[in-house]
Design an enzyme around this catalytic site. Structure first.
Site, PDB file in Angstrom:
ATOM      1  N   ASN A 319       0.857  -1.185   0.000  1.00  0.00           N
ATOM      2  CA  ASN A 319       0.000   0.000   0.000  1.00  0.00           C
ATOM      3  C   ASN A 319       0.889   1.229   0.000  1.00  0.00           C
ATOM      4  O   ASN A 319       1.842   1.319   0.780  1.00  0.00           O
ATOM      5  CB  ASN A 319      -0.916   0.024   1.229  1.00  0.00           C
ATOM      6  N   VAL A 344      -5.100   0.133  -3.086  1.00  0.00           N
ATOM      7  CA  VAL A 344      -5.543   1.460  -2.640  1.00  0.00           C
ATOM      8  C   VAL A 344      -6.773   1.273  -1.756  1.00  0.00           C
ATOM      9  O   VAL A 344      -7.631   0.430  -2.034  1.00  0.00           O
ATOM     10  CB  VAL A 344      -5.893   2.364  -3.841  1.00  0.00           C
ATOM     11  N   GLU A 345      -6.868   2.076  -0.700  1.00  0.00           N
ATOM     12  CA  GLU A 345      -7.953   1.926   0.271  1.00  0.00           C
ATOM     13  C   GLU A 345      -9.341   1.918  -0.366  1.00  0.00           C
ATOM     14  O   GLU A 345     -10.252   1.247   0.100  1.00  0.00           O
ATOM     15  CB  GLU A 345      -7.904   3.069   1.301  1.00  0.00           C
ATOM     16  N   ALA A 346      -9.515   2.705  -1.427  1.00  0.00           N
ATOM     17  CA  ALA A 346     -10.835   2.837  -2.038  1.00  0.00           C
ATOM     18  C   ALA A 346     -11.336   1.532  -2.641  1.00  0.00           C
ATOM     19  O   ALA A 346     -12.540   1.369  -2.841  1.00  0.00           O
ATOM     20  CB  ALA A 346     -10.798   3.916  -3.129  1.00  0.00           C
ATOM     21  N   GLY A 347     -10.430   0.612  -2.955  1.00  0.00           N
ATOM     22  CA  GLY A 347     -10.848  -0.675  -3.512  1.00  0.00           C
ATOM     23  C   GLY A 347     -10.032  -1.202  -4.667  1.00  0.00           C
ATOM     24  O   GLY A 347      -9.986  -2.418  -4.890  1.00  0.00           O
TER      25      GLY A 347
END
Length: 545
Positions: A319, A344-347
């Protein structure tokens, strides 16, 4: 499902409601609806005393996104994961015109699922021993997520907290209570005649379903902004929210209010899957050309040293944070380092992560999951290595990325997914310059020269806000390094076994005392096996490993 204009939808929001906004930085925010909400408030003074909840920051660091809620009287409480993209909310909180709360991004997105499921809340380790921990009597730096005086006063007055400390089966845990969501604001690409929402033109689908279900099962209102109304959808897979959850659809025809991100009108790469090894090779060649011509400034030197971490450790799942860390993946591939997958955190998983106002998107990803699922993976230890920024660092290895300064110089950045990531990753690399504010360096011959020192020392005696608790994470066995343009530090036990920030590498050409130790705002230990940083970092031309 009802069809309404943005102004008509905004008129449905009542004073005192809790409004949850879906979105991620510059993507997926229902801009037409929130702009209409602000217009209504400025014209009529309603709705007042809203509680605004959002997981990922949403805004352009100006007036768009959740910045529309930044009016005194309109918003009584703000509970958000990231604040930097919404300076109007930060200004509101710093003026004590609202209660300001900052919870980890993954916690909020998981709370939506807990609310949808009718659970009492979320039980987790995430946030322990940071400023989110409510046990102020244990450590004054633990403040239950409060980021302003008004929030602390609410706690002192007995207001229901956003987080509680509990013991479960003999283990310390944090409990984040559920709350009703009176209105959810979503954005999708199109709605069909029954209100089913397709996100086929969105960079990702983040937490659309979780927020919609949370509002529906709270007895609340679900409002969705779309670009088009269709009789039926042509493809099933992009339909992310079923119509029985949607109350109101707003068809927005203004392209500026439905950009793929606040940074770009459109980007087909965000909507297309991985194109195969041959396309990767071609993209790598183009990326390498761009990377190879980059200036050898302090930022590039830090990124190059971080590339060595990827090369040496060969982590599988990685990440990269926003800002300085974001370019490390492309630089690594240009240097010939592969075998890792960026997330990425969003998906998005795989592909080339975007930065700036498009952060959260990824060009040609291999897959896109929803945000709550991504944080399931992160919290469970799925990240092998995270490379993240550090705004402030202290001699214990603690890091602050969330709140800075006092008085007129104060600012609230918020932690976003930082706490989830730093408490879940197996290994961490923090990156940043040792000083800031005018720092200028010169290199190119394999050596580093400090041309002008920065005015601000980022290594301080004690961080002003505790976003990352290094001794706590050291006890949990996490590996961590701190990389700057002139020095590398890691956490090592001192003679008493206490973890302490230790200098392990310095750049070739710099003076240990003058350029490193004197640039630290507090004494640090120097390793007996102090090494010189790889001179390839400081040579002009391509970095090849």
């Amino acid at each position: 499902m009802l069809l309404k204009t943005a102004d008509e939808a905004a008129a449905l929001v009542q004073p005192g409601w809790t409004v949850a906004c879906a979105g991620f930085v510059g993507a997926g925010h229902a801009e037409a609806v929130t702009a209409a909400l602000e217009r209504r408030f400025l014209a009529t003074g309603e709705p007042r005393d809203l509680t605004l909840v959002y997981s990922a920051g949403q805004g352009d660091r100006g007036r768009r996104g959740v910045n529309h809620f930044g009016n005194a009287g309109m918003t009584r409480v703000v509970c958000g994961g990231h604040w930097r993209s919404a300076p109007r909310l930060s200004a509101l909180a710093l003026a004590e015109a609202c209660e300001g709360w900052n919870l980890p991004q993954g916690v909020i997105t998981h709370l939506y699922r807990a609310i949808a499921a009718g659970q009492p809340g979320l039980l987790t380790r995430v946030g322990l021993h940071t400023f989110v921990d409510p046990r102020t009597t244990l450590d004054a730096r633990y403040q239950g997520g409060a980021v302003n005086r008004r929030a602390l006063q609410a706690l002192a007055a007995g207001r229901r907290p956003w987080v509680e400390a509990v013991h479960f089966r003999g283990e310390e845990m944090l409990f984040y209570p559920a709350f009703p969501v009176h209105c959810a604001l979503l954005r999708a690409t199109s709605a069909d005649a029954r209100g089913n929402l397709s996100a086929h033109g969105e960079a990702f689908h983040h937490e659309l379903l979780a927020v919609a279900q949370a509002a529906r099962n709270s007895g609340g209102l679900v409002v969705a902004q779309v670009k088009a109304l269709v009789d039926h959808h042509d493809t099933l897979a992009p339909v992310r929210v079923p119509g029985h959850l949607v109350d109101v659809v707003v068809v927005n025809t203004d392209p500026d209010l439905h950009r793929i991100t606040f940074g770009e009108q459109d980007n087909p790469g965000y909507l297309q899957p991985w194109r195969g090894e041959a396309a990767d090779a071609a993209e790598l060649s183009a990326a390498a050309a761009a990377v190879d011509t980059a200036m050898l400034d302090a930022r590039t030197l830090v990124q190059r040293r971080a590339v060595l971490e990827l090369a040496q450790r060969r982590h599988r799942v990685v990440n990269l944070g926003v800002g300085m860390p974001a370019a490390v993946g492309a630089m690594a591939r240009a240097a010939g380092v592969g075998g890792f997958t960026l997330t990425v955190e969003a998906g998005p998983i795989g592909g080339t992560p975007a930065d700036g106002l498009s952060f959260g998107a990824s060009a040609w990803p291999e897959a896109v999951v929803d945000q709550p699922a991504q944080f399931d993976f992160y919290d469970g230890g799925g990240i092998d290595l995270a490379v993240l920024g550090m705004a402030e660092l202290d001699a214990s290895g603690n890091v602050n990325v969330s709140r800075f300064g006092e008085g007129d110089a104060a600012s609230i950045a918020g932690v976003g997914g930082f706490i989830n990531i730093t408490q879940g990753a197996r290994a961490l690399v923090f990156v940043g310059t040792l000083t800031a504010g005018g720092l200028q360096v010169a290199s190119g011959d394999g050596r580093l020269r400090i041309v002008q020192e920065g005015r601000v020392k980022k290594l301080v005696p004690a961080v002003s806000h505790l976003s990352y608790n290094a001794p706590y994470m050291a006890r949990r066995g996490q590996q961590v390094r701190y990389i700057t343009e002139r020095a590398v530090f890691e956490l090592r036990p001192d003679a008493h076994g206490t973890p302490r920030l230790t200098l392990i590498e310095i750049a070739p050409g710099v003076d240990l005392q003058r350029d490193v130790l004197d640039a630290c705002g507090t004494p640090v230990a120097v390793a007996a096996d102090l090494r010189t940083m790889d001179e390839r970092i400081f040579r002009a031309g391509p970095l090849r490993l």
